[in-house]
Design a protein around this motif. Structure first.
Motif, PDB file in Angstrom:
ATOM      1  N   LEU A  12      44.052  47.890   7.933  1.00 34.95           N
ATOM      2  CA  LEU A  12      43.993  46.754   7.006  1.00 34.95           C
ATOM      3  C   LEU A  12      45.256  45.920   7.108  1.00 34.95           C
ATOM      4  CD1 LEU A  12      43.003  48.609   3.715  1.00 34.95           C
ATOM      5  CD2 LEU A  12      41.490  47.295   5.151  1.00 34.95           C
ATOM      6  N   ARG A  13      45.152  44.653   6.684  1.00 33.70           N
ATOM      7  CA  ARG A  13      46.314  43.805   6.521  1.00 33.70           C
ATOM      8  C   ARG A  13      46.265  43.227   5.110  1.00 33.70           C
ATOM      9  NH1 ARG A  13      49.692  42.370  10.056  1.00 33.70           N
ATOM     10  NH2 ARG A  13      48.288  42.629  11.809  1.00 33.70           N
ATOM     11  N   CYS A  14      47.346  43.401   4.342  1.00 30.96           N
ATOM     12  CA  CYS A  14      47.422  42.916   2.964  1.00 30.96           C
ATOM     13  C   CYS A  14      47.375  41.393   2.957  1.00 30.96           C
ATOM     14  CB  CYS A  14      48.717  43.406   2.310  1.00 30.96           C
ATOM     15  SG  CYS A  14      48.991  42.763   0.647  1.00 30.96           S
ATOM     16  N   ASN A  15      46.550  40.813   2.098  1.00 31.22           N
ATOM     17  CA  ASN A  15      46.467  39.359   1.983  1.00 31.22           C
ATOM     18  C   ASN A  15      47.675  38.784   1.259  1.00 31.22           C
ATOM     19  OD1 ASN A  15      44.013  39.400   3.294  1.00 31.22           O
ATOM     20  ND2 ASN A  15      42.798  39.199   1.443  1.00 31.22           N
ATOM     21  N   GLY A  16      48.406  39.599   0.512  1.00 31.08           N
ATOM     22  CA  GLY A  16      49.566  39.122  -0.226  1.00 31.08           C
ATOM     23  C   GLY A  16      50.811  38.978   0.633  1.00 31.08           C
ATOM     24  N   CYS A  17      51.179  40.030   1.359  1.00 30.16           N
ATOM     25  CA  CYS A  17      52.432  40.017   2.120  1.00 30.16           C
ATOM     26  C   CYS A  17      52.231  40.161   3.628  1.00 30.16           C
ATOM     27  CB  CYS A  17      53.359  41.130   1.621  1.00 30.16           C
ATOM     28  SG  CYS A  17      52.753  42.800   1.932  1.00 30.16           S
ATOM     29  N   GLY A  18      51.024  40.493   4.063  1.00 29.60           N
ATOM     30  CA  GLY A  18      50.758  40.628   5.489  1.00 29.60           C
ATOM     31  C   GLY A  18      51.083  41.996   6.065  1.00 29.60           C
ATOM     32  N   ARG A  19      51.471  42.962   5.235  1.00 26.01           N
ATOM     33  CA  ARG A  19      51.814  44.306   5.711  1.00 26.01           C
ATOM     34  C   ARG A  19      50.569  44.993   6.264  1.00 26.01           C
ATOM     35  NH1 ARG A  19      51.871  49.758   4.277  1.00 26.01           N
ATOM     36  NH2 ARG A  19      53.803  50.841   4.729  1.00 26.01           N
ATOM     37  N   ARG A  20      50.724  45.629   7.414  1.00 29.40           N
ATOM     38  CA  ARG A  20      49.601  46.349   8.029  1.00 29.40           C
ATOM     39  C   ARG A  20      49.586  47.790   7.551  1.00 29.40           C
ATOM     40  NH1 ARG A  20      47.547  46.120  14.168  1.00 29.40           N
ATOM     41  NH2 ARG A  20      45.993  47.749  13.978  1.00 29.40           N
ATOM     42  N   THR A  21      48.412  48.258   7.170  1.00 29.70           N
ATOM     43  CA  THR A  21      48.191  49.646   6.779  1.00 29.70           C
ATOM     44  C   THR A  21      47.280  50.262   7.824  1.00 29.70           C
ATOM     45  OG1 THR A  21      48.378  49.088   4.441  1.00 29.70           O
ATOM     46  CG2 THR A  21      47.274  51.141   4.976  1.00 29.70           C
ATOM     47  N   CYS A  22      47.697  51.354   8.404  1.00 30.65           N
ATOM     48  CA  CYS A  22      46.945  51.972   9.495  1.00 30.65           C
ATOM     49  C   CYS A  22      45.917  52.975   8.979  1.00 30.65           C
ATOM     50  CB  CYS A  22      47.899  52.679  10.446  1.00 30.65           C
ATOM     51  SG  CYS A  22      49.015  51.542  11.266  1.00 30.65           S
TER      52      CYS A  22
END
Length: 83
Positions: free
Chosen positions: A13-23
């Motif tokens: 996933l990629r957070c819509n708020g900050c752009g951080r990727r979660t694997c």
């Protein structure tokens, strides 16, 4: 009724708020709530709420019994995998 759960994220996933990727496979603490019933199978559908570790924005995923999978509902974007 909401219930606290620990869950491994089933996709990237990629957070819509900050752009951080979660694997895929990252462990998250979140809330689980009932979101209705599947018309074909009569199985309960659940919605899960998690928070981004960086910006604390909420994102939601929902179970999809018809595809034996989960759907990103809001707050994050599914990251396509390279094969």
């Amino acid at each position: 009724m909401e219930k606290s759960v620990k869950m491994l994220i089933p996709f990237d996933l990629r957070c819509n708020g900050c752009g951080r990727r979660t694997c895929k496979g990252d462990r998250f603490q979140g809330l689980k709530e009932e979101a209705g019933r599947d018309a074909c199978f009569g199985v309960e559908i659940y919605r899960f709420q998690f928070q981004c570790p960086s910006c604390r924005a909420a994102f939601y995923i929902k179970s999809d019994p018809g595809r034996y999978d989960y759907i990103v509902e809001s707050g994050a974007t599914l990251v396509a995998r390279k094969v």
